[in-house]
Design a protein around this motif. Structure first.
Motif, PDB file in Angstrom:
ATOM      1  N   GLY A 155       0.701  -1.160   0.098  1.00 46.30           N
ATOM      2  CA  GLY A 155       0.014  -0.033  -0.120  1.00 46.30           C
ATOM      3  C   GLY A 155       0.990   1.232   0.026  1.00 46.30           C
ATOM      4  O   GLY A 155       2.061   1.366   0.692  1.00 46.30           O
ATOM      5  N   LEU A 156       0.412   2.229  -0.750  1.00 43.31           N
ATOM      6  CA  LEU A 156       1.115   3.498  -0.860  1.00 43.31           C
ATOM      7  C   LEU A 156       0.151   4.909  -0.392  1.00 43.31           C
ATOM      8  O   LEU A 156      -0.535   4.886  -1.017  1.00 43.31           O
ATOM      9  CB  LEU A 156       1.716   3.710  -2.381  1.00 43.31           C
ATOM     10  CG  LEU A 156       2.728   2.462  -2.669  1.00 43.31           C
ATOM     11  CD1 LEU A 156       2.892   2.570  -4.326  1.00 43.31           C
ATOM     12  CD2 LEU A 156       3.876   2.461  -2.206  1.00 43.31           C
ATOM     13  N   TRP A 157       0.902   5.415   0.593  1.00 43.97           N
ATOM     14  CA  TRP A 157       0.045   6.551   1.098  1.00 43.97           C
ATOM     15  C   TRP A 157       1.139   7.820   1.026  1.00 43.97           C
ATOM     16  O   TRP A 157       2.273   7.900   1.005  1.00 43.97           O
ATOM     17  CB  TRP A 157      -0.044   6.533   2.492  1.00 43.97           C
ATOM     18  CG  TRP A 157      -0.836   7.632   3.117  1.00 43.97           C
ATOM     19  CD1 TRP A 157      -2.276   7.834   3.376  1.00 43.97           C
ATOM     20  CD2 TRP A 157      -0.371   8.730   3.935  1.00 43.97           C
ATOM     21  NE1 TRP A 157      -2.448   9.011   3.856  1.00 43.97           N
ATOM     22  CE2 TRP A 157      -1.191   9.596   4.376  1.00 43.97           C
ATOM     23  CE3 TRP A 157       1.222   8.904   4.092  1.00 43.97           C
ATOM     24  CZ2 TRP A 157      -0.953  10.704   5.063  1.00 43.97           C
ATOM     25  CZ3 TRP A 157       1.511  10.037   4.809  1.00 43.97           C
ATOM     26  CH2 TRP A 157       0.390  11.201   5.307  1.00 43.97           C
ATOM     27  N   SER A 158       0.508   9.144   0.598  1.00 49.61           N
ATOM     28  CA  SER A 158       1.157  10.123   0.555  1.00 49.61           C
ATOM     29  C   SER A 158       0.132  11.448   1.225  1.00 49.61           C
ATOM     30  O   SER A 158      -1.055  11.301   0.796  1.00 49.61           O
ATOM     31  CB  SER A 158       1.652  10.699  -0.896  1.00 49.61           C
ATOM     32  OG  SER A 158       2.074  11.779  -1.061  1.00 49.61           O
ATOM     33  N   SER A 178       2.444  11.578  -6.308  1.00 50.60           N
ATOM     34  CA  SER A 178       3.695  11.153  -5.391  1.00 50.60           C
ATOM     35  C   SER A 178       4.694  10.623  -5.990  1.00 50.60           C
ATOM     36  O   SER A 178       4.620   9.414  -6.446  1.00 50.60           O
ATOM     37  CB  SER A 178       3.434  10.426  -4.059  1.00 50.60           C
ATOM     38  OG  SER A 178       4.437  10.069  -3.444  1.00 50.60           O
ATOM     39  N   LEU A 179       5.717  11.217  -6.297  1.00 54.17           N
ATOM     40  CA  LEU A 179       6.973  10.773  -7.247  1.00 54.17           C
ATOM     41  C   LEU A 179       7.717   9.420  -6.425  1.00 54.17           C
ATOM     42  O   LEU A 179       7.789   8.300  -7.155  1.00 54.17           O
ATOM     43  CB  LEU A 179       7.906  11.583  -7.301  1.00 54.17           C
ATOM     44  CG  LEU A 179       9.263  11.430  -8.385  1.00 54.17           C
ATOM     45  CD1 LEU A 179       8.746  10.799  -9.785  1.00 54.17           C
ATOM     46  CD2 LEU A 179      10.281  12.436  -8.455  1.00 54.17           C
ATOM     47  N   PRO A 180       7.696   9.496  -4.998  1.00 53.99           N
ATOM     48  CA  PRO A 180       8.309   8.381  -4.567  1.00 53.99           C
ATOM     49  C   PRO A 180       7.323   7.212  -4.663  1.00 53.99           C
ATOM     50  O   PRO A 180       7.875   5.900  -4.727  1.00 53.99           O
ATOM     51  CB  PRO A 180       8.839   8.752  -3.035  1.00 53.99           C
ATOM     52  CG  PRO A 180       8.722  10.176  -3.139  1.00 53.99           C
ATOM     53  CD  PRO A 180       8.044  10.484  -4.214  1.00 53.99           C
ATOM     54  N   SER A 181       6.165   7.599  -4.612  1.00 52.88           N
ATOM     55  CA  SER A 181       5.209   6.177  -4.603  1.00 52.88           C
ATOM     56  C   SER A 181       5.380   5.484  -5.887  1.00 52.88           C
ATOM     57  O   SER A 181       5.129   4.316  -5.964  1.00 52.88           O
ATOM     58  CB  SER A 181       3.738   6.476  -4.236  1.00 52.88           C
ATOM     59  OG  SER A 181       3.607   7.333  -2.817  1.00 52.88           O
ATOM     60  N   SER A 236       4.781   8.170   2.572  1.00 55.49           N
ATOM     61  CA  SER A 236       5.451   9.398   1.927  1.00 55.49           C
ATOM     62  C   SER A 236       4.866  10.875   2.201  1.00 55.49           C
ATOM     63  O   SER A 236       3.820  11.147   1.843  1.00 55.49           O
ATOM     64  CB  SER A 236       5.717   9.245   0.240  1.00 55.49           C
ATOM     65  OG  SER A 236       6.471  10.377  -0.025  1.00 55.49           O
ATOM     66  N   LYS A 237       5.730  11.380   2.996  1.00 52.32           N
ATOM     67  CA  LYS A 237       5.126  12.911   3.638  1.00 52.32           C
ATOM     68  C   LYS A 237       6.195  14.206   3.099  1.00 52.32           C
ATOM     69  O   LYS A 237       7.136  13.984   3.359  1.00 52.32           O
ATOM     70  CB  LYS A 237       5.373  12.734   5.187  1.00 52.32           C
ATOM     71  CG  LYS A 237       4.262  13.672   5.679  1.00 52.32           C
ATOM     72  CD  LYS A 237       4.007  13.500   7.268  1.00 52.32           C
ATOM     73  CE  LYS A 237       3.052  14.323   7.934  1.00 52.32           C
ATOM     74  NZ  LYS A 237       3.457  15.597   8.099  1.00 52.32           N
ATOM     75  N   VAL A 238       5.454  14.833   2.560  1.00 53.41           N
ATOM     76  CA  VAL A 238       6.094  16.092   2.032  1.00 53.41           C
ATOM     77  C   VAL A 238       6.057  17.234   2.961  1.00 53.41           C
ATOM     78  O   VAL A 238       6.922  17.909   3.014  1.00 53.41           O
ATOM     79  CB  VAL A 238       5.811  16.662   0.502  1.00 53.41           C
ATOM     80  CG1 VAL A 238       6.106  17.886   0.224  1.00 53.41           C
ATOM     81  CG2 VAL A 238       5.654  15.389  -0.435  1.00 53.41           C
ATOM     82  N   PHE A 270      14.512   4.193 -10.905  1.00 52.70           N
ATOM     83  CA  PHE A 270      13.300   3.502 -11.342  1.00 52.70           C
ATOM     84  C   PHE A 270      12.311   4.551 -12.421  1.00 52.70           C
ATOM     85  O   PHE A 270      12.052   5.407 -11.775  1.00 52.70           O
ATOM     86  CB  PHE A 270      12.410   2.661 -10.572  1.00 52.70           C
ATOM     87  CG  PHE A 270      12.651   1.105 -10.563  1.00 52.70           C
ATOM     88  CD1 PHE A 270      11.902   0.103 -11.232  1.00 52.70           C
ATOM     89  CD2 PHE A 270      13.629   0.799  -9.859  1.00 52.70           C
ATOM     90  CE1 PHE A 270      12.227  -0.883 -11.147  1.00 52.70           C
ATOM     91  CE2 PHE A 270      14.038  -0.786  -9.723  1.00 52.70           C
ATOM     92  CZ  PHE A 270      13.312  -1.432 -10.352  1.00 52.70           C
ATOM     93  N   TYR A 271      11.747   4.100 -13.538  1.00 54.37           N
ATOM     94  CA  TYR A 271      10.815   4.986 -14.352  1.00 54.37           C
ATOM     95  C   TYR A 271       9.717   4.883 -13.474  1.00 54.37           C
ATOM     96  O   TYR A 271       9.187   3.689 -13.118  1.00 54.37           O
ATOM     97  CB  TYR A 271      10.720   4.301 -15.766  1.00 54.37           C
ATOM     98  CG  TYR A 271       9.880   5.153 -16.592  1.00 54.37           C
ATOM     99  CD1 TYR A 271      10.285   6.354 -17.064  1.00 54.37           C
ATOM    100  CD2 TYR A 271       8.491   4.792 -16.681  1.00 54.37           C
ATOM    101  CE1 TYR A 271       9.173   7.047 -17.916  1.00 54.37           C
ATOM    102  CE2 TYR A 271       7.659   5.638 -17.586  1.00 54.37           C
ATOM    103  CZ  TYR A 271       7.997   6.841 -18.254  1.00 54.37           C
ATOM    104  OH  TYR A 271       7.224   7.408 -18.781  1.00 54.37           O
ATOM    105  N   PRO A 272       9.121   5.939 -13.282  1.00 51.93           N
ATOM    106  CA  PRO A 272       8.052   6.151 -12.485  1.00 51.93           C
ATOM    107  C   PRO A 272       6.612   5.291 -12.970  1.00 51.93           C
ATOM    108  O   PRO A 272       6.533   5.287 -14.305  1.00 51.93           O
ATOM    109  CB  PRO A 272       7.431   7.569 -12.370  1.00 51.93           C
ATOM    110  CG  PRO A 272       8.823   8.203 -12.607  1.00 51.93           C
ATOM    111  CD  PRO A 272       9.377   7.277 -13.856  1.00 51.93           C
TER     112      PRO A 272
END
Length: 304
Positions: free
Chosen positions: A4-7, A14-17, A46-48, A99-101
């Protein structure tokens, strides 16, 4: 595994996600944007921003492992100032960084997004870039690492013009044929006839600059850009004006009025907006509403 990916970026991908998604999908894992109450093997948060709620403040996370990273986790606020904690500076591993997003994670967006350079030599007290990425702007990626023909490229570089080979990078952006949005702004102090000519060759309908410090007189730089740039309308030349950080209301107004007279659209940014005085909030409402700003040219006449 189920990932799971959260931002906290709710209006921007979200680029990191997206890079984490590409990495885990290559491994054969199941990946999705985080859904509350779902059970996961790993959840990446991922928190900006420092002021947005954390994932476990909003949800009860059901995961075997919760991994947090991003600038928002590195910052604490002390005495009204943001303090960067390098010990909490957790970035993507280098192999995942390149990695390519996985743009399919956010199908509502149709543009490419990424960094060509990181770091900034300025070291401004209100900005964490120098502490987090270093005081030297260096190329960290090739354009092909995040762009494959999309019509729009949103660059996140903090100070691309400070990079030694920025002219080569500008030529590459021009050759791409894509429209380019320098989302974090360009350093007006580093513009010159050569790189302005290169910027003229890039498809862009809007350029962003910043005039953060009222002690710096940047008038000559803005005049030069106006004279040499092919972008003439004030609607397409925006300048961030930092307020509530070592400036008086008179110094804020001086920058705003000067920029307007030079043919730019000033855009007020408030440092620590949550605790900013009411007068600064009024200033932002007046300046950032283009209709009000043009119809009421004197802030003293503005009533709100």
């Amino acid at each position: 595994m189920k990932i799971g990916l959260w931002s906290d970026c709710h209006n921007f991908p979200s680029l990191p996600s997206m890079k984490l998604s590409a990495y885990h999908k290559q491994r054969g894992d199941s990946v999705s944007v985080y859904i509350p109450l779902e059970k996961y093997d790993i959840v990446y948060a991922s928190k900006v921003f420092s002021f947005t709620p954390d994932i476990d403040e909003e949800y009860t996370v059901r995961a075997d492992e919760l991994i947090k990273g991003g600038t928002g986790y590195c910052i604490t606020v002390e005495n009204g100032r943001e303090i960067f904690n390098d010990s909490k500076n957790q970035s993507l591993p280098d192999d995942i960084e390149h990695f390519y997003p996985d743009y399919s994670l956010y199908p509502q967006y149709d543009f490419a997004v990424g960094f060509l350079t990181r770091g900034c030599p300025r070291g401004c007290g209100f900005c964490v870039v120098g502490k987090k990425e270093g005081r030297c702007s260096e190329q960290v990626a090739e354009l092909s690492e995040f762009w494959r023909g999309q019509k729009l490229i949103k660059l996140l570089d903090p100070n691309i013009l400070a990079c030694n080979n920025h002219e080569e990078l500008l030529r590459e952006l021009s050759t791409s044929g894509a429209k380019v949005d320098f989302t974090q702004g360009l350093d007006i102090r580093l513009t010159n006839p050569d790189n302005i000519r290169l910027l003229n060759e890039i498809k862009t309908s809007m350029v962003h600059f910043a005039w953060d410090n009222p002690k710096d007189d940047l008038t000559a730089y803005f005049k030069q850009f106006t004279e040499l740039s092919t972008i003439k309308s004030y609607r397409n030349k925006s300048v961030y004006v930092l307020t509530n950080y070592n400036s008086t209301i008179d110094e804020d107004l001086y920058r705003i009025y000067t920029l307007r007279d030079l043919g730019y659209s000033p855009y007020v940014m408030i440092y620590q907006k949550q605790t900013a005085p009411h007068e600064i909030r009024r200033l932002q409402c007046w300046c950032n509403n283009r209709w009000i700003f043009r119809s009421c040219p004197d802030f003293n006449d503005y009533r709100c």
